[in-house]
Motif scaffolding. Structure first.
Motif, short mmCIF file in Angstrom:
data_model
loop_
_atom_site.label_atom_id
_atom_site.label_comp_id
_atom_site.label_asym_id
_atom_site.label_seq_id
_atom_site.Cartn_x
_atom_site.Cartn_y
_atom_site.Cartn_z
N ASN A 35 0.86 -1.18 0.00
CA ASN A 35 0.00 0.00 0.00
C ASN A 35 0.90 1.23 0.00
O ASN A 35 1.42 1.61 1.03
CB ASN A 35 -0.89 0.02 1.25
N LEU A 36 1.07 1.85 -1.15
CA LEU A 36 1.93 3.01 -1.25
C LEU A 36 1.24 4.24 -0.69
O LEU A 36 0.02 4.39 -0.80
CB LEU A 36 2.33 3.23 -2.71
N PHE A 37 2.03 5.15 -0.11
CA PHE A 37 1.49 6.37 0.49
C PHE A 37 1.47 7.50 -0.53
O PHE A 37 2.46 7.72 -1.24
CB PHE A 37 2.34 6.79 1.70
N TYR A 38 0.36 8.21 -0.59
CA TYR A 38 0.21 9.37 -1.46
C TYR A 38 -0.40 10.51 -0.65
O TYR A 38 -1.27 10.28 0.19
CB TYR A 38 -0.70 9.07 -2.66
N ASN A 39 0.06 11.72 -0.91
CA ASN A 39 -0.56 12.88 -0.26
C ASN A 39 -1.63 13.44 -1.20
O ASN A 39 -1.69 13.08 -2.37
CB ASN A 39 0.50 13.92 0.14
N PRO A 40 -2.50 14.32 -0.70
CA PRO A 40 -3.58 14.84 -1.54
C PRO A 40 -3.11 15.55 -2.81
O PRO A 40 -3.79 15.50 -3.83
CB PRO A 40 -4.31 15.81 -0.60
N THR A 41 -1.94 16.19 -2.77
CA THR A 41 -1.42 16.85 -3.97
C THR A 41 -1.14 15.84 -5.07
O THR A 41 -1.48 16.05 -6.23
CB THR A 41 -0.14 17.64 -3.64
N GLN A 42 -0.53 14.70 -4.71
CA GLN A 42 -0.24 13.65 -5.69
C GLN A 42 -1.53 13.03 -6.22
O GLN A 42 -1.63 12.73 -7.41
CB GLN A 42 0.64 12.58 -5.07
N ASP A 68 -24.21 10.71 6.66
CA ASP A 68 -25.53 10.32 6.19
C ASP A 68 -26.35 9.91 7.41
O ASP A 68 -25.88 9.16 8.27
CB ASP A 68 -25.40 9.15 5.21
N GLU A 69 -27.56 10.41 7.51
CA GLU A 69 -28.41 10.17 8.68
C GLU A 69 -28.87 8.72 8.78
O GLU A 69 -29.11 8.21 9.87
CB GLU A 69 -29.64 11.09 8.64
N THR A 70 -29.01 8.03 7.64
CA THR A 70 -29.60 6.69 7.67
C THR A 70 -28.56 5.56 7.60
O THR A 70 -28.87 4.44 7.95
CB THR A 70 -30.58 6.52 6.49
N THR A 71 -27.36 5.87 7.13
CA THR A 71 -26.33 4.83 7.02
C THR A 71 -25.07 5.28 7.76
O THR A 71 -25.03 6.37 8.34
CB THR A 71 -25.96 4.56 5.55
N LEU A 72 -24.05 4.48 7.71
CA LEU A 72 -22.77 4.82 8.34
C LEU A 72 -21.83 5.54 7.38
O LEU A 72 -20.64 5.65 7.65
CB LEU A 72 -22.08 3.55 8.85
N LEU A 73 -22.36 6.04 6.26
CA LEU A 73 -21.53 6.72 5.26
C LEU A 73 -21.09 8.09 5.77
O LEU A 73 -21.91 8.90 6.19
CB LEU A 73 -22.28 6.87 3.95
N VAL A 74 -19.77 8.30 5.75
CA VAL A 74 -19.19 9.58 6.17
C VAL A 74 -18.35 10.10 5.02
O VAL A 74 -17.63 9.35 4.37
CB VAL A 74 -18.31 9.40 7.42
N SER A 75 -18.45 11.38 4.76
CA SER A 75 -17.67 12.01 3.72
C SER A 75 -16.93 13.20 4.33
O SER A 75 -17.50 13.94 5.14
CB SER A 75 -18.60 12.48 2.59
N PHE A 76 -15.66 13.35 3.98
CA PHE A 76 -14.87 14.48 4.48
C PHE A 76 -13.77 14.79 3.48
O PHE A 76 -13.53 14.03 2.55
CB PHE A 76 -14.28 14.18 5.87
N VAL A 77 -13.14 15.94 3.66
CA VAL A 77 -12.07 16.38 2.77
C VAL A 77 -10.74 16.20 3.47
O VAL A 77 -10.57 16.64 4.60
CB VAL A 77 -12.27 17.85 2.34
N LEU A 78 -9.83 15.56 2.77
CA LEU A 78 -8.46 15.35 3.25
C LEU A 78 -7.58 16.36 2.52
O LEU A 78 -7.67 16.48 1.30
CB LEU A 78 -8.02 13.92 2.92
N THR A 79 -6.75 17.08 3.26
CA THR A 79 -5.95 18.13 2.64
C THR A 79 -4.51 18.12 3.15
O THR A 79 -4.25 17.67 4.26
CB THR A 79 -6.58 19.52 2.89
N ASP A 80 -3.61 18.59 2.30
CA ASP A 80 -2.24 18.88 2.73
C ASP A 80 -2.00 20.38 2.58
O ASP A 80 -0.88 20.84 2.58
CB ASP A 80 -1.21 18.05 1.97
N TYR A 81 -3.09 21.13 2.44
CA TYR A 81 -3.11 22.58 2.30
C TYR A 81 -2.56 23.06 0.97
O TYR A 81 -2.39 24.25 0.78
CB TYR A 81 -2.44 23.27 3.50
N ASN A 82 -2.28 22.14 0.05
CA ASN A 82 -1.99 22.47 -1.35
C ASN A 82 -3.13 21.98 -2.23
O ASN A 82 -3.46 22.62 -3.23
CB ASN A 82 -0.68 21.85 -1.83
N ALA A 83 -3.68 20.83 -1.88
CA ALA A 83 -4.77 20.24 -2.66
C ALA A 83 -5.70 19.50 -1.70
O ALA A 83 -5.32 19.14 -0.59
CB ALA A 83 -4.21 19.27 -3.70
#
Length: 157
Positions: A35-42, A68-83
């Motif tokens: 599992n290679l690591f990538y930052n949000p800019t890449q 989401d109120e009915t499921t366990l779905l969560v959405s969020f933004v991951l940032t490195d402050y460039n992208a």
């Protein structure tokens, strides 16, 4: 050729073939589990191989978490402050997950460029940050601002 010599050569040939098969299977298994690591800019630049399982790390952008109120779905933004990269995760988040915190998400990039996470890891205390996330923030120039904030908080106590 002497029968004894022929027998030894056949044994050596079988051993070499066996070792080759074992090494080939080990290499295949290792390549499947990397599992290679990538930052949000890449990720935003499209440097991630399609369909590959990756680790992405950065900070959870303030105000970006939606559930989401009915499921366990969560959405969020991951940032490195460039992208920024939108992350979608279906499951229970770690107790230490919150906005403005460093996390590492394991998953795949979908056709929309969003990371569909299978696992989300949060830092375990207020002073620790995964090395990959710290490197990504240092490259973006944000870690200096962040360290000044920590120093300010420490002097207030």
């Amino acid at each position: 050729m002497h029968p004894k010599r022929k027998q030894r050569l056949m044994l050596i040939g079988f051993l070499l073939a066996g070792f080759s098969v074992v090494i080939g299977l080990a290499m295949f298994a290792l390549s499947e589990n990397i599992n290679l690591f990538y930052n949000p800019t890449q990720i935003a630049a499209g440097d991630v191989p399609s369909g590959a399982k990756i680790r992405a790390g950065g900070m959870v952008r303030e105000g970006s978490v939606s559930r989401d109120e009915t499921t366990l779905l969560v959405s969020f933004v991951l940032t490195d402050y460039n992208a920024d990269v939108r992350v979608q995760y279906k499951g229970i988040l770690p107790d230490l997950f919150r906005e403005g915190q460093g996390i590492v998400a394991l998953g795949r990039i979908d056709e929309n460029g969003h990371l569909v996470a299978e696992e989300v890891l949060a830092k375990h205390d207020e002073n620790y940050m995964p090395p990959e996330v710290m490197d990504a923030l240092e490259k973006s120039g944000y870690s200096d601002k962040m360290n000044q904030g920590y120093q300010y908080e420490e002097t207030q106590q």
